[in-house]
Write an enzyme that holds these catalytic residues in place. Structure first.
Site, PDB file in Angstrom:
ATOM      1  N   ASP A 180       0.824  -1.212   0.000  1.00  0.00           N
ATOM      2  CA  ASP A 180       0.000   0.000   0.000  1.00  0.00           C
ATOM      3  C   ASP A 180       0.854   1.256   0.000  1.00  0.00           C
ATOM      4  OD1 ASP A 180       0.759  -0.841   2.615  1.00  0.00           O
ATOM      5  OD2 ASP A 180      -0.635   0.585   3.496  1.00  0.00           O
TER       6      ASP A 180
ATOM      7  N   GLU B 223       0.009  -1.588   5.409  1.00  0.00           N
ATOM      8  CA  GLU B 223       1.026  -1.244   6.402  1.00  0.00           C
ATOM      9  C   GLU B 223       0.829   0.161   6.939  1.00  0.00           C
ATOM     10  OE1 GLU B 223       5.000   0.570   7.545  1.00  0.00           O
ATOM     11  OE2 GLU B 223       3.606   1.103   5.946  1.00  0.00           O
TER      12      GLU B 223
END
Length: 486
Positions: free
Chosen positions: A79, A146
């Site tokens: 991400d 994350e």
């Protein structure tokens, strides 16, 4: 700015990074990127699987003759932090990232680039696809979500990974090996009120806008002393209310918990007789802040005000005052440094988001520390300030730090490889950002690990950029390290 990143070397890394820029992947929206990674692994004929959390694992067999080597886990997160300048129309859920070459750097036009951690992902894909490399068995772990909550790392199950040596590709300083990181905790703070206060007859509605700040990563860049848009806006509001009879109607500052807020907008009302004086005060603040942050906020702080549409209501005066005093009083920025790693931040706080809506004001703060006890102390101090002001304080997304082991075998190997390859000693550091290493180590306590990566500046902001030549050097170092690990 010009040339396509597809023309850069090493071509395999930049080709995969280009693919990533075409797939929307803000935190919480992982379907597109995980499908891409799964398809990649299957197309390479490699064992590919996905766990319940959404993490993807691709296993590559050892090069013939290297079967007896240690299993090495390569790890990056999929991400990215979605940040853009206000004037730009960009939908992070639909639009691709417009990456371009700017001299020695690659950056995006007016948005975050996603090199955090897309470059790490691209390096891993290049290693998986290259059949000419020499290495032992590899496990490539692509974790999800994350940037908000370390969801993928927390979702890892014991025994899913066989390797006990992990190379995290999520650091941002070529020539440095990171052996530890800070932990963090979110503070979610809420002021509530039953109904707004009525507008004051004859008062003039004014929108106040603060833009042009550099922002950045609230861990990596916190030591740079950059301006926090929320702190500056509330500094202004306190004086505007005290000296110009202003009242606060609404406020919005910052957008991500782990990004130093770059912009803030507030709507206030004030007596018509004070409007001209307010214009002067806004100009004075702008010049004062530019002087205070000269050499730090190099883009030029913009602070302006204009007449706007009347708001529906005002924030009740007692809530307004408690809010302003609490924000003014809360700790923000560096709190203390590590003794054993001079110049490295141990504890910090980022006043990330302040946003009002009907009947409430939400505040989000991310506290970080490499010491759990210090982190708890920072959180307790912040909680006290806002609790005394009448707000509700809740904790969330807590994750532990990664304690350094300067005697680990993998650190010794990587230092030796770097020294032999480049003729100098790499720096060994502890990073103030939150890495997934600490969380992974909680599930795999016997895992040894190091984090490294290319030169990356201003992550979590539209100024994010990765240095082109450092990407090739990091790939070369990674390949040499994999061959050296026994």
């Amino acid at each position: 700015m010009g040339n396509s990143i597809l023309e850069l070397k090493p071509s395999d890394v930049w080709r995969y990074f280009y693919d990533l820029t075409q797939i929307p992947r803000p935190t919480g929206h992982m379907d597109g990127i995980t499908k891409y990674i799964l398809s990649f692994g299957e197309a390479q004929g490699l064992e590919t699987k996905q766990d319940e959390a959404g993490n993807v694992l691709i296993c590559k067999p050892a090069t013939p003759g290297f079967e007896d080597r240690k299993i090495v886990v390569l790890q990056s997160h999929l991400d990215m932090v979605p940040q853009k300048n206000t004037a730009v129309t960009h939908d992070f859920l639909k639009d691709s990232i417009d990456a371009c070459v700017d001299g020695a750097w690659v950056r995006a036009r007016e948005t975050t680039l996603g090199a955090d951690n897309g470059i790490g992902v691209a390096l891993m894909l290049a290693v998986l696809a290259d059949q000419s490399l020499k290495h032992g068995p590899l496990e490539a772990l692509f974790t999800v979500d994350e940037e908000v909550g370390m969801v993928g790392a927390f979702g890892l199950k014991p025994h899913w990974l066989q390797g006990r040596t992990l190379l995290n590709c999520d650091s941002e300083e070529e020539g440095s090996l990171f052996a530890g990181c800070a932990g963090g905790t979110d503070l979610n703070i809420t002021f509530r009120y039953k109904k707004g206060a009525p507008l004051i007859e004859g008062d003039v509605p004014v929108k106040v806008m603060l833009t042009g700040l550099s922002g950045g990563h609230s861990g990596i860049d916190i030591h740079l002393g950059r301006a926090n848009a929320n702190k500056l806006m509330f500094r202004f509001l306190k004086e505007a209310i005290r000296d110009y009879g202003a009242r606060l109607a609404c406020i919005k500052g910052g957008s991500a918990r782990n990004a130093i807020p770059r912009e803030a907008v507030a709507v206030i009302t004030l007596p018509n007789d004070n409007v001209e004086a307010l214009w002067e005060f806004v100009a004075d603040c702008r010049e004062l802040w530019r002087a205070e942050y000269a050499g730090i906020e190099t883009e030029g702080i913009s602070f302006s005000a204009e007449i706007t549409q009347p708001p529906l209501a005002l924030i009740p005066e007692e809530v307004q005052d408690d809010l302003i005093n609490a924000v003014e009083g809360c700790q923000n920025g560096v709190i203390n440094l590590l003794h054993d790693f001079p110049g490295t931040v141990e504890s910090s706080s980022n006043l990330a988001v302040v946003e009002s809506s009907k009947g409430k004001i939400d505040i989000r703060i991310l506290a970080r520390s490499s010491s759990e006890s210090r982190k708890e102390a920072v959180c307790s101090s912040l909680e006290s300030v806002f609790s005394l002001a009448g707000a509700k304080v809740e904790y969330g997304n807590a994750y532990g730090g990664w304690q350094p082991d300067i005697h680990s075998p993998i650190l010794k190997t990587m230092r030796e490889v770097y020294r032999q390859r480049y003729g100098k000693e790499p720096a060994v550091k502890v990073i103030h950002a939150g890495l997934e290493c600490g969380i992974i180590q909680e599930t795999y306590p016997d895992m040894e690990m190091i984090s490294f990566g290319p030169d990356l500046v201003y992550p979590h902001s539209p100024n994010e950029a990765v240095k082109i030549d450092s990407v090739g050097k990091v790939k070369d170092f990674l390949v040499a390290t994999l061959e050296a690990i026994r």
